[in-house]
Enzyme design. Structure first.
Site, short mmCIF file in Angstrom:
data_model
loop_
_atom_site.label_atom_id
_atom_site.label_comp_id
_atom_site.label_asym_id
_atom_site.label_seq_id
_atom_site.Cartn_x
_atom_site.Cartn_y
_atom_site.Cartn_z
N ARG A 1 0.81 -1.21 0.00
CA ARG A 1 0.00 0.00 0.00
C ARG A 1 0.84 1.27 0.00
NH1 ARG A 1 -5.51 -0.90 3.53
NH2 ARG A 1 -6.05 -2.93 2.67
N ARG B 1 -10.60 7.63 3.46
CA ARG B 1 -9.77 6.51 2.99
C ARG B 1 -9.22 6.78 1.59
NH1 ARG B 1 -13.49 1.41 3.33
NH2 ARG B 1 -11.58 0.29 2.73
#
Length: 220
Positions: free
Chosen positions: A92, A171
């Site tokens: 990520r 997010r």
């Protein structure tokens, strides 16, 4: 000779990584390694790590690299991953991607697929989906209704705390800041491809297969 598929699939939350990873893992007979699922299991278990992770996830932030890398290193060392694996939602960050290269040193090369979907589509998808408290199935087309039953087992559906619209937008901000730079990190590699995830799942699956074929052709 069967060549192992070592695949990392990334993209914004709600892009359909899990759906495509599960399908591909079943077809190839290799494990799907979803760091999100592993972390959610820790949260449900109520461990110290789980409580720490829950606070981070509820705020829409990313769990630290040290925790994530420890989870991935341990999982990929297991016997069932020796013939290939699909990393769902990892790496990520660029730091995680760099560390992953070190973890995979000496193994078959890594194929990387980005599943790309626009922000507003993702906000709509995630704010409407519900999760079964009994079997864990994700139901994506609920029109935001709260009182529905799982079509798989009849269990009660509820909204995940990190799927609320305000958290989803947070997010996505985190994704663009931390994860989107992975495109620049990987795009110079012949094993990197981008797939349009704003399509029906069956069409995306075909695009994923085409991308894998293209990578294999480039490597031949």
């Amino acid at each position: 000779m069967v060549v192992a598929l070592n695949l990392a699939m990334f993209g914004p939350p709600g892009a359909g990584k899990g759906t495509q990873a599960r399908r591909l893992a079943t077809e190839r007979g290799i494990p799907q390694v979803s760091t999100g699922d592993i972390l959610r299991e820790a949260v449900q278990g109520g461990t110290e790590l789980g409580r720490e992770v829950k606070a981070i996830m509820d705020a829409g932030e990313l769990v630290g690299d040290d925790v994530m890398l420890g989870i991935v290193r341990e999982r990929l060392s297991k016997a069932d991953a020796s013939g290939g694996f699909i990393l769902d939602g990892f790496p990520r960050t660029v730091a995680q991607a760099t560390a992953l290269d070190d973890i995979l040193e000496g193994r078959q090369g890594l194929v990387v697929l980005e599943i790309a979907v626009g922000d507003e589509t993702l906000v709509n998808r995630l704010s409407r989906r519900r999760v079964c408290g009994n079997c864990g199935a994700i139901v994506g087309d609920t029109n935001g209704e709260a009182q529905l039953l799982c079509p798989t087992c009849g269990g009660e559906l509820s909204q995940r705390s990190d799927d609320r619209e305000d958290v989803v937008r947070g997010r996505l901000e985190v994704y663009h800041r931390e994860t989107a730079p992975l495109v620049e990190f990987y795009q110079g590699r012949a094993s990197f491809r981008t797939v349009d995830g704003d399509q029906p799942p069956e069409v995306v699956a075909q695009a994923v297969q085409a991308a894998l074929s293209a990578v294999n052709g480039a490597a031949a």
